[in-house]
Design a protein around this motif. Structure first.
Motif, mmCIF file in Angstrom:
data_model
loop_
_atom_site.group_PDB
_atom_site.id
_atom_site.type_symbol
_atom_site.label_atom_id
_atom_site.label_comp_id
_atom_site.label_asym_id
_atom_site.label_seq_id
_atom_site.Cartn_x
_atom_site.Cartn_y
_atom_site.Cartn_z
ATOM 1 N N ASN A 6 -26.717 -14.690 14.769
ATOM 2 C CA ASN A 6 -27.369 -13.939 13.868
ATOM 3 C C ASN A 6 -26.115 -12.779 13.407
ATOM 4 O O ASN A 6 -26.145 -12.594 12.406
ATOM 5 N N ASP A 7 -25.184 -12.543 14.141
ATOM 6 C CA ASP A 7 -24.193 -11.675 13.654
ATOM 7 C C ASP A 7 -23.176 -12.512 12.834
ATOM 8 O O ASP A 7 -22.753 -11.592 11.819
ATOM 9 N N ARG A 8 -23.001 -13.643 13.097
ATOM 10 C CA ARG A 8 -22.115 -14.370 12.109
ATOM 11 C C ARG A 8 -22.491 -15.001 10.919
ATOM 12 O O ARG A 8 -22.082 -14.707 9.792
ATOM 13 N N SER A 9 -23.996 -14.729 10.755
ATOM 14 C CA SER A 9 -24.646 -15.276 9.535
ATOM 15 C C SER A 9 -24.546 -13.792 8.736
ATOM 16 O O SER A 9 -24.302 -14.043 7.749
ATOM 17 N N ILE A 10 -24.832 -12.703 9.228
ATOM 18 C CA ILE A 10 -24.740 -11.359 8.638
ATOM 19 C C ILE A 10 -23.304 -11.154 8.178
ATOM 20 O O ILE A 10 -23.015 -10.868 7.244
ATOM 21 N N LEU A 121 -27.018 -2.999 6.269
ATOM 22 C CA LEU A 121 -27.480 -4.393 6.628
ATOM 23 C C LEU A 121 -26.912 -4.563 8.231
ATOM 24 O O LEU A 121 -26.942 -4.997 9.181
ATOM 25 N N ILE A 122 -25.379 -4.244 8.092
ATOM 26 C CA ILE A 122 -24.567 -4.409 9.172
ATOM 27 C C ILE A 122 -24.984 -3.577 10.268
ATOM 28 O O ILE A 122 -24.964 -3.866 11.408
ATOM 29 N N VAL A 177 -26.746 -17.776 -4.769
ATOM 30 C CA VAL A 177 -27.490 -19.025 -4.393
ATOM 31 C C VAL A 177 -27.481 -19.193 -2.604
ATOM 32 O O VAL A 177 -28.538 -19.375 -1.847
ATOM 33 N N TYR A 178 -26.187 -18.848 -2.162
ATOM 34 C CA TYR A 178 -26.052 -18.927 -0.839
ATOM 35 C C TYR A 178 -26.950 -17.705 -0.151
ATOM 36 O O TYR A 178 -27.433 -17.990 0.944
ATOM 37 N N GLY A 179 -26.962 -16.516 -0.589
ATOM 38 C CA GLY A 179 -27.550 -15.460 0.232
ATOM 39 C C GLY A 179 -28.937 -15.688 0.027
ATOM 40 O O GLY A 179 -29.725 -15.378 1.057
ATOM 41 N N LEU A 180 -29.598 -16.546 -1.027
ATOM 42 C CA LEU A 180 -31.009 -16.821 -0.961
ATOM 43 C C LEU A 180 -31.397 -17.838 0.238
ATOM 44 O O LEU A 180 -32.638 -17.775 0.863
ATOM 45 N N ARG A 181 -30.377 -18.378 0.769
ATOM 46 C CA ARG A 181 -30.647 -19.454 1.625
ATOM 47 C C ARG A 181 -30.122 -18.928 3.146
ATOM 48 O O ARG A 181 -30.397 -19.634 4.199
ATOM 49 N N ALA A 182 -29.626 -17.835 3.233
ATOM 50 C CA ALA A 182 -28.893 -17.246 4.341
ATOM 51 C C ALA A 182 -30.233 -17.174 5.279
ATOM 52 O O ALA A 182 -31.018 -16.192 4.834
ATOM 53 N N ASP A 183 -30.044 -17.084 6.647
ATOM 54 C CA ASP A 183 -31.057 -16.826 7.411
ATOM 55 C C ASP A 183 -30.599 -16.012 8.672
ATOM 56 O O ASP A 183 -29.513 -16.526 9.477
ATOM 57 N N PHE A 184 -31.300 -14.689 8.891
ATOM 58 C CA PHE A 184 -30.694 -13.734 9.610
ATOM 59 C C PHE A 184 -31.839 -12.690 9.751
ATOM 60 O O PHE A 184 -32.695 -12.434 9.168
ATOM 61 N N ASP A 185 -31.797 -12.066 10.894
ATOM 62 C CA ASP A 185 -32.788 -10.968 11.370
ATOM 63 C C ASP A 185 -31.938 -9.625 10.742
ATOM 64 O O ASP A 185 -30.925 -9.179 11.613
ATOM 65 N N PRO A 186 -32.254 -9.038 9.801
ATOM 66 C CA PRO A 186 -31.646 -7.710 9.315
ATOM 67 C C PRO A 186 -31.856 -6.514 10.233
ATOM 68 O O PRO A 186 -31.214 -5.354 9.901
#
Length: 429
Positions: A6-10, A121-122, A177-186
């Protein structure tokens, strides 16, 4: 400690966003040089146009922070990326100063979203915040250096400035576009009970009450210091490419005006931005050893001296290697200290504000840095129209004022705001 998935994705999402905000931001001064060559306008008028674009970058920070709390940080950052890219596509269609002004204003509004949304977010989604904040800052500095480098390179390669603006927009569109597909818990790093009220909009009365409390504290002085740092930073970075183009010391080493007015002087400008990465890294480490007020005082004084040093260096006679070396060396040292100061004012905000008002305080910080600081673009354009020494003297005056206010922060804080704030600063060290 290794970062969680999750940290890496954010981290990947916010580093991309931060880099692109500054990618767009620092490419604009390169285009300013081109616009001066192409359009029959005074530098003062074009300065007002560029200032109108940069101003919303800071002014929009407060409402952007409120919107991020209400609608979610991921959605806001994706909207920011798409909006900045769309604005540069609008610039690519511009054929007048008026259209350029519209494109820049749209960019400033979109760009204002990133910092409050990204930092929020961070702070709520990342467990290893220190590590991610460090990489996040480095990504911003990479964008700061790459933006003008790529813009200048595209122009030197023979592209029109409209085509260059369109190409610069492509990474932002891909990132959206990448952001729309990014998966993480904010909200992975906060207590669920705390996050439960995150979607509640801050009422106007609460905003005013919290703001009054904040500005009744030592933060009021920090805010003014940050504003003068913003005035110096924005004025110097906006007009330095133009100053380097006019340097007599570089004249003999330039191959003459190239297409769209881009010259090797632009690469010296990019070089000082690259050196700034080292400056920010060094400044960040020094904040663990030096009190914020002391660090701000010292670096403001150095920046004032460096601004004044440009007066004789830029006027050195052409044809000698010594003149070229002097310009390059001064630019490098200037870039180092211009970015070394930033960790100190960020640390000052953390030291002199309570944790429960930290988000609001950083919102006001970016209002001063990017919003009010944009005023130096208009001021600088007018003064530069008078003479280069007058412009550099004005910028040095901003830095001297910042130094004097930092001195007040260091030695007079207990008298202004009471013993507690001064004790907090002392205890930290």
């Amino acid at each position: 400690m290794a970062l969680s998935p999750n940290d890496r994705s954010i981290a990947g999402f916010t580093m991309t966003g931060h880099g692109l905000v500054h990618w767009f931001e620092t490419s604009i001064p390169i285009f300013l040089v081109v616009w001066l060559a192409e359009f029959d306008v005074e530098v003062a008028l074009l300065g007002l146009v560029v200032a109108a674009g940069y101003a919303p970058f800071g002014i929009g920070a407060l409402p952007a922070g409120i919107l991020a709390d209400r609608f979610g940080t991921k959605k806001l950052i994706v909207a920011c990326l798409a909006g900045m890219s769309g604005s540069f596509l609008l610039l690519a269609l511009a054929d007048s100063i008026a259209t350029i002004a519209v494109g820049l204003i749209c960019w400033g509004i979109a760009a204002s979203i990133y910092h409050p949304a990204g930092l929020s977010l961070i702070s709520t989604g990342v467990e290893e915040r220190g590590t991610v904040f460090a990489w996040h800052g480095m990504a911003g500095n990479v964008g700061i250096a790459l933006g003008p480098f790529v813009a200048a390179t595209l122009l030197v390669a023979g592209l029109s400035w409209q085509s260059a603006a369109a190409l610069l927009a492509i990474p932002g569109l891909l990132a959206a576009v990448y952001g729309l597909r990014a998966d993480f818990d904010p909200a992975a790093a906060v207590d669920p009970d705390v996050n439960a009220g995150a979607d509640e909009a801050l009422s106007l009365s609460e905003l005013l009450s919290n703001s009054r409390a904040l500005f009744a504290s030592a933060f009021a002085l920090v805010f003014v210091i940050v504003t003068f740092e913003g005035l110096f930073y924005r004025g110097m970075l906006t007009y330095l490419p133009e100053l380097l183009h006019g340097s007599a010391a570089l004249g003999a080493f330039d191959p003459g005006p190239t297409l769209e007015g881009i010259e090797p002087a632009d690469y010296i400008y990019v070089g000082l931005l690259v050196v700034g990465i080292a400056g920010q890294y060094a400044g960040g480490h020094l904040t663990n050893r030096v009190r914020p007020g002391v660090g701000l005082l010292a670096i403001f004084a150095i920046l004032a001296a460096l601004a004044l040093a440009f007066v004789p260096i830029l006027s050195l006679g052409a044809g000698g290697t010594a003149g070229l070396v002097a310009v390059v060396a001064l630019s490098g040292v200037f870039g180092f200290f211009l970015f070394a100061i930033q960790p100190f004012y960020q640390e000052a905000v953390a030291v002199y504000t309570p944790p429960d008002a930290r988000g609001l305080s950083y919102g006001y910080t970016y209002l001063g840095e990017f919003g009010l600081g944009a005023g130096s673009i208009a001021i600088g354009g007018i003064v530069l129209g008078i003479s280069t020494p007058a412009f550099l003297l004005t910028m040095a005056a901003f830095a001297v004022t910042g130094a004097l206010l930092s001195l007040l922060l260091t030695v007079g804080l207990d008298r202004l705001y009471g013993r507690d704030a001064a004790v907090e600063t002392t205890a930290k060290n």
